[in-house]
Write an enzyme that holds these catalytic residues in place. Sequence first.
Site, PDB file in Angstrom:
ATOM      1  N   GLY A  87       7.514   0.485   6.513  1.00 60.58           N
ATOM      2  CA  GLY A  87       6.927   0.738   7.495  1.00 60.58           C
ATOM      3  C   GLY A  87       6.279   2.183   7.519  1.00 60.58           C
ATOM      4  N   LYS A  94      -7.156   6.763   5.862  1.00 54.04           N
ATOM      5  CA  LYS A  94      -6.145   6.077   4.331  1.00 54.04           C
ATOM      6  C   LYS A  94      -7.724   5.513   3.634  1.00 54.04           C
ATOM      7  CE  LYS A  94      -3.408   2.265   3.827  1.00 54.04           C
ATOM      8  NZ  LYS A  94      -2.382   1.168   4.288  1.00 54.04           N
ATOM      9  N   SER A 143      -5.778  -3.090   2.133  1.00 58.56           N
ATOM     10  CA  SER A 143      -6.121  -4.187   1.431  1.00 58.56           C
ATOM     11  C   SER A 143      -4.777  -5.173   2.363  1.00 58.56           C
ATOM     12  CB  SER A 143      -5.839  -3.969  -0.543  1.00 58.56           C
ATOM     13  OG  SER A 143      -4.415  -3.882   0.014  1.00 58.56           O
ATOM     14  N   GLY A 163      -0.988   6.105   2.752  1.00 52.20           N
ATOM     15  CA  GLY A 163      -0.899   5.991   0.977  1.00 52.20           C
ATOM     16  C   GLY A 163      -1.023   4.464   1.936  1.00 52.20           C
ATOM     17  N   ASN A 215      13.601   4.154   7.801  1.00 50.28           N
ATOM     18  CA  ASN A 215      12.627   3.426   9.382  1.00 50.28           C
ATOM     19  C   ASN A 215      13.800   1.999   9.178  1.00 50.28           C
ATOM     20  OD1 ASN A 215      11.533   2.019  10.616  1.00 50.28           O
ATOM     21  ND2 ASN A 215      10.756   1.034   9.231  1.00 50.28           N
TER      22      ASN A 215
HETATM   23  N1  LIG Z   1      10.510   0.736  13.495  1.00 52.62           N
HETATM   24  C1  LIG Z   1       9.731  -0.099  13.309  1.00 52.62           C
HETATM   25  N2  LIG Z   1      10.264  -1.197  14.429  1.00 52.62           N
HETATM   26  C2  LIG Z   1       9.674  -2.078  14.341  1.00 52.62           C
HETATM   27  N3  LIG Z   1       8.603  -2.867  13.401  1.00 52.62           N
HETATM   28  C3  LIG Z   1       8.143  -1.941  12.517  1.00 52.62           C
HETATM   29  C4  LIG Z   1       9.263  -1.065  12.419  1.00 52.62           C
HETATM   30  N4  LIG Z   1       8.461  -0.535  11.343  1.00 52.62           N
HETATM   31  C5  LIG Z   1       8.044  -1.554  10.816  1.00 52.62           C
HETATM   32  N5  LIG Z   1       7.963  -2.703  11.142  1.00 52.62           N
HETATM   33  C6  LIG Z   1       6.480  -4.205  11.024  1.00 52.62           C
HETATM   34  O1  LIG Z   1       7.125  -4.409  10.041  1.00 52.62           O
HETATM   35  C7  LIG Z   1       5.957  -4.750   9.069  1.00 52.62           C
HETATM   36  C8  LIG Z   1       5.599  -3.849   7.891  1.00 52.62           C
HETATM   37  O2  LIG Z   1       4.665  -2.442   8.660  1.00 52.62           O
HETATM   38  P1  LIG Z   1       3.919  -1.805   8.541  1.00 52.62           P
HETATM   39  O3  LIG Z   1       2.281  -2.053   8.432  1.00 52.62           O
HETATM   40  O4  LIG Z   1       4.354  -0.546   9.134  1.00 52.62           O
HETATM   41  O5  LIG Z   1       4.296  -1.071   6.520  1.00 52.62           O
HETATM   42  P2  LIG Z   1       2.748  -0.607   5.658  1.00 52.62           P
HETATM   43  O6  LIG Z   1       4.142   0.244   4.506  1.00 52.62           O
HETATM   44  O7  LIG Z   1       2.510   0.256   6.006  1.00 52.62           O
HETATM   45  O8  LIG Z   1       2.532  -1.530   4.512  1.00 52.62           O
HETATM   46  P3  LIG Z   1       1.494  -1.345   3.646  1.00 52.62           P
HETATM   47  O9  LIG Z   1       2.143  -0.813   2.681  1.00 52.62           O
HETATM   48  O10 LIG Z   1       0.528  -2.846   3.706  1.00 52.62           O
HETATM   49  O11 LIG Z   1       0.775  -0.249   4.421  1.00 52.62           O
HETATM   50  C9  LIG Z   1       5.207  -4.738  10.317  1.00 52.62           C
HETATM   51  O12 LIG Z   1       4.673  -5.817  11.651  1.00 52.62           O
HETATM   52  C10 LIG Z   1       5.409  -3.252  11.281  1.00 52.62           C
HETATM   53  O13 LIG Z   1       5.029  -3.252  12.728  1.00 52.62           O
HETATM   54  C1  LIG Z   2      -1.593  -5.661   1.210  1.00 54.44           C
HETATM   55  C2  LIG Z   2      -0.004  -4.965   1.166  1.00 54.44           C
HETATM   56  N1  LIG Z   2      -0.222  -5.101   2.789  1.00 54.44           N
HETATM   57  C3  LIG Z   2      -0.929  -3.587   0.497  1.00 54.44           C
HETATM   58  N2  LIG Z   2      -1.820  -2.908   1.732  1.00 54.44           N
HETATM   59  C4  LIG Z   2      -0.853  -2.924  -0.774  1.00 54.44           C
HETATM   60  C5  LIG Z   2       0.396  -3.212  -1.385  1.00 54.44           C
HETATM   61  C6  LIG Z   2      -0.158  -2.854  -2.938  1.00 54.44           C
HETATM   62  C7  LIG Z   2       0.911  -3.357  -3.368  1.00 54.44           C
HETATM   63  C8  LIG Z   2       0.791  -3.058  -5.055  1.00 54.44           C
HETATM   64  C9  LIG Z   2       2.620  -2.993  -6.170  1.00 54.44           C
HETATM   65  O1  LIG Z   2       3.339  -1.549  -5.788  1.00 54.44           O
HETATM   66  O2  LIG Z   2       2.787  -4.005  -6.430  1.00 54.44           O
HETATM   67 MG   LIG Z   3       0.343   0.167   6.385  1.00 52.88          MG
END
Ligand SMILES: Nc1ncnc2c1ncn2[C@@H]1O[C@H](COP(=O)(O)OP(=O)(O)OP(=O)(O)O)[C@@H](O)[C@H]1O
Ligand SMILES: C[C@H](N)[C@H](N)CCCCCC(=O)O
Ligand SMILES: [Mg+2]
Length: 226
Positions: free
Chosen positions: A15, A38, A42, A117, A180
């Site tokens: 999240g 950022k 990926s 990140g 979250n």
């Molecule tokens: N509090 C929330 N309410 C609704 N949807 C959420 C919430 N937190 C996360 N999501 C949903 O969960 C999914 C993953 O969240 P997010 O893309 O923010 O993760 P991330 O940590 O940024 O991932 P990455 O490592 O790929 O950057 C997304 O579809 C996002 O919209």
């Molecule tokens: C593809 C994904 N949504 C992110 N952008 C990158 C996640 C890297 C995870 C690396 C790991 O901890 O295995």
């Molecule tokens: Mg993200």
Amino acid sequence: MGKALFITGTGTDIGKTYVTGLIVKKLVDAGLRAGYYKAALSGAEVAADGTLLPGDALHVARVAHLAAEDTTVSYVYRDAVSPHLAAQIEDRPMDFDKVERDFRAAKERTEYLTVEGSGGIICPLRWDNEEHVILDDLALRLGLSALVVADAGLGTINAAVLTAEHLKMRGIPLRGFIFNNWQGGAMQEDNVRMVEILTGARVLACVEHGAAKLPMAADALAALYQ
Ligand SMILES: Nc1ncnc2c1ncn2[C@@H]1O[C@H](COP(=O)(O)OP(=O)(O)OP(=O)(O)O)[C@@H](O)[C@H]1O
Ligand SMILES: C[C@H](N)[C@H](N)CCCCCC(=O)O
Ligand SMILES: [Mg+2]
């Protein structure tokens, strides 16, 4: 020159982008100049013309009503794998001098730059015969302090404390946590208590599923940026 705050998480999909969107929206709604950066994304969505879209940046811009020029993603990779592997597959290794230039330019253009990140704090960004760089190395090089996004549910004590301990071991200042997918209740309330006791850092806000606003005062949020 603005201030910055690094948003990392206890893992991918936790999240970070969702919470970052609420963070940047809170700053913008308070009348502050905000930006998003950022280094590497990926798993990019592919547009009809084949362009790789910086989905995280587009999400934050949409939620926070940021202009496109107030968001920067230095490297966008297609495959939904660790950035180091996506870069190997596309033979497009990251140049960290470019990352640092992009970061400093983004910081110059705003008052509050939020830096998301990739994955969790241990996320390889480049791993080839020339260079080995993990996300924590980059956070140190850019002089960032970290805010950690962690899930509010079962398992977060381990993940949050391990992340905090790694940040401490690398000398990356921890400004606090945001939980979250908050549902409340005895266990999640205890998760807040245990994570705060075991890390010495505060859980600054608890974000519910579908939340449209960050439950935190703008001035307290802005004070986290350095
Ligand atoms: N509090 C929330 N309410 C609704 N949807 C959420 C919430 N937190 C996360 N999501 C949903 O969960 C999914 C993953 O969240 P997010 O893309 O923010 O993760 P991330 O940590 O940024 O991932 P990455 O490592 O790929 O950057 C997304 O579809 C996002 O919209
Ligand atoms: C593809 C994904 N949504 C992110 N952008 C990158 C996640 C890297 C995870 C690396 C790991 O901890 O295995
Ligand atoms: Mg993200």
